[in-house]
Design an enzyme around this catalytic site. Structure first.
Site, PDB file in Angstrom:
ATOM      1  N   ASP A 254       1.051 -11.520  10.341  1.00 26.62           N
ATOM      2  CA  ASP A 254       1.811 -11.604  11.591  1.00 26.62           C
ATOM      3  C   ASP A 254       1.488 -12.880  12.354  1.00 26.62           C
ATOM      4  O   ASP A 254       2.370 -13.518  12.934  1.00 26.62           O
ATOM      5  CB  ASP A 254       1.510 -10.390  12.479  1.00 26.62           C
ATOM      6  CG  ASP A 254       2.218  -9.133  11.998  1.00 26.62           C
ATOM      7  OD1 ASP A 254       3.204  -9.261  11.240  1.00 26.62           O
ATOM      8  OD2 ASP A 254       1.781  -8.034  12.363  1.00 26.62           O
TER       9      ASP A 254
ATOM     10  N   ASP B 221      -3.804  -9.372  12.599  1.00 27.29           N
ATOM     11  CA  ASP B 221      -3.066  -9.302  11.343  1.00 27.29           C
ATOM     12  C   ASP B 221      -2.715 -10.729  10.909  1.00 27.29           C
ATOM     13  O   ASP B 221      -1.928 -11.421  11.570  1.00 27.29           O
ATOM     14  CB  ASP B 221      -1.782  -8.478  11.531  1.00 27.29           C
ATOM     15  CG  ASP B 221      -1.059  -8.271  10.211  1.00 27.29           C
ATOM     16  OD1 ASP B 221      -0.905  -7.119   9.796  1.00 27.29           O
ATOM     17  OD2 ASP B 221      -0.665  -9.283   9.574  1.00 27.29           O
TER      18      ASP B 221
ATOM     19  N   THR C  99      -0.786   7.551  -1.249  1.00 27.00           N
ATOM     20  CA  THR C  99      -2.088   7.450  -1.938  1.00 27.00           C
ATOM     21  C   THR C  99      -2.995   6.390  -1.321  1.00 27.00           C
ATOM     22  O   THR C  99      -4.188   6.344  -1.621  1.00 27.00           O
ATOM     23  CB  THR C  99      -1.874   7.058  -3.414  1.00 27.00           C
ATOM     24  OG1 THR C  99      -1.305   5.738  -3.441  1.00 27.00           O
ATOM     25  CG2 THR C  99      -0.950   8.026  -4.126  1.00 27.00           C
TER      26      THR C  99
ATOM     27  N   ARG D 206       0.843  -1.186   0.000  1.00 30.17           N
ATOM     28  CA  ARG D 206       0.000   0.000   0.000  1.00 30.17           C
ATOM     29  C   ARG D 206       0.879   1.237   0.000  1.00 30.17           C
ATOM     30  O   ARG D 206       1.666   1.444   0.917  1.00 30.17           O
ATOM     31  CB  ARG D 206      -0.908  -0.012   1.219  1.00 30.17           C
ATOM     32  CG  ARG D 206      -1.917   1.114   1.180  1.00 30.17           C
ATOM     33  CD  ARG D 206      -3.159   0.790   1.941  1.00 30.17           C
ATOM     34  NE  ARG D 206      -2.909   0.628   3.356  1.00 30.17           N
ATOM     35  CZ  ARG D 206      -3.794   0.908   4.303  1.00 30.17           C
ATOM     36  NH1 ARG D 206      -4.987   1.318   3.961  1.00 30.17           N
ATOM     37  NH2 ARG D 206      -3.505   0.727   5.554  1.00 30.17           N
TER      38      ARG D 206
HETATM   39  N1  URA Z   1      -5.445  -7.587   7.135  1.00 31.81           N
HETATM   40  C1  URA Z   1      -5.297  -8.379   8.231  1.00 31.81           C
HETATM   41  O1  URA Z   1      -4.357  -9.160   8.298  1.00 31.81           O
HETATM   42  N2  URA Z   1      -6.193  -8.271   9.216  1.00 31.81           N
HETATM   43  C2  URA Z   1      -7.240  -7.432   9.193  1.00 31.81           C
HETATM   44  O2  URA Z   1      -8.037  -7.410  10.116  1.00 31.81           O
HETATM   45  C3  URA Z   1      -7.376  -6.611   8.048  1.00 31.81           C
HETATM   46  C4  URA Z   1      -6.474  -6.712   7.036  1.00 31.81           C
END
Ligand code: URA
Length: 209
Positions: free
Chosen positions: A203, A200, A108, A104
């Site tokens: 992670d 995430d 932008t 990302r």
């Molecule tokens: N990406 C992720 O890994 N978790 C989220 O909650 C949103 C996007």
């Protein structure tokens, strides 16, 4: 009418609870993500066409069926998409695999492609685009557009969890691409996380936080 399937199976719901639980270890998370992906792959491939074939069993000749139609290509969106690749390959080991990497742009907030490797015959295959989390939908929308630019005409999108916003954005941009998910959660928060979600996904898969 958006083509969105929320899969409903007791095993899936149980395993999704394990993925959501913050006490689930990285090793368990990775294993359960693999199991969930296999179960989703089972549903995503439900409409694959069959054709008749004659074979010999050890006892006699018989008419049976085998898969026909387009061969498969699984395309994970890096990096978290890799976490649901192996479970899919457990079920369809002969599928080809492509990869797409997007980050990302901090200015932008739009997805920018940094990696793309697809089988040369990807245009002739049914592509299953995979990313565990359909949050804003921006990456998935960009990845599906890029695959279409590469000639793909048959595609499905698979995620573990979706936010309503992501589903809306994706199905608006790609109404021809059916979406399969294990759940649609309540909302996206101001940081772009799905709530209640599972955190995430990258992670949690790779223990990077
Ligand atoms: N990406 C992720 O890994 N978790 C989220 O909650 C949103 C996007």
């Amino acid at each position: 009418m958006p083509d969105v399937t929320v899969l409903d199976h007791p095993l899936l719901r149980h395993k999704l609870t394990l993925l959501r639980d913050k006490h689930t270890t990285t090793a368990q998370f990775r294993q359960v993500a693999r199991e969930v992906s296999l179960l989703i792959a089972y549903e995503v491939t439900r409409d694959l066409p069959l054709e008749p074939i004659e074979i010999d069993t050890p006892l006699e000749r018989m008419q049976t069926e085998h898969l026909a139609g387009k061969k498969l290509c699984i395309v994970p969106i890096l990096r978290a998409g890799n976490g649901i690749l192996d479970g899919m390959l457990d079920l369809v080991p002969s599928a080809r695999v492509g990869h797409i990497g997007l980050y990302r742009d901090p200015a932008t907030l739009q997805p920018v492609e940094y990696y793309l490797k697809l089988p040369t015959d990807v245009a002739d295959r049914l592509v299953i685009l995979v990313d565990p989390m359909l949050a804003t939908g921006h990456s998935a929308v960009a990845a599906a557009s890029r695959l279409k630019q590469s000639g793909v005409t048959a595609m499905k999108f698979v995620c573990l969890l979706a936010a309503p916003e992501g589903v809306a954005n994706f199905t608006q941009a790609h109404p021809d691409v059916p979406v399969f998910t294990a759940a649609i959660d309540r909302e996206l928060d101001s940081h772009g996380y799905i709530r209640p979600g599972l955190g995430d996904a990258g992670d949690r898969l790779y223990g990077t936080r």
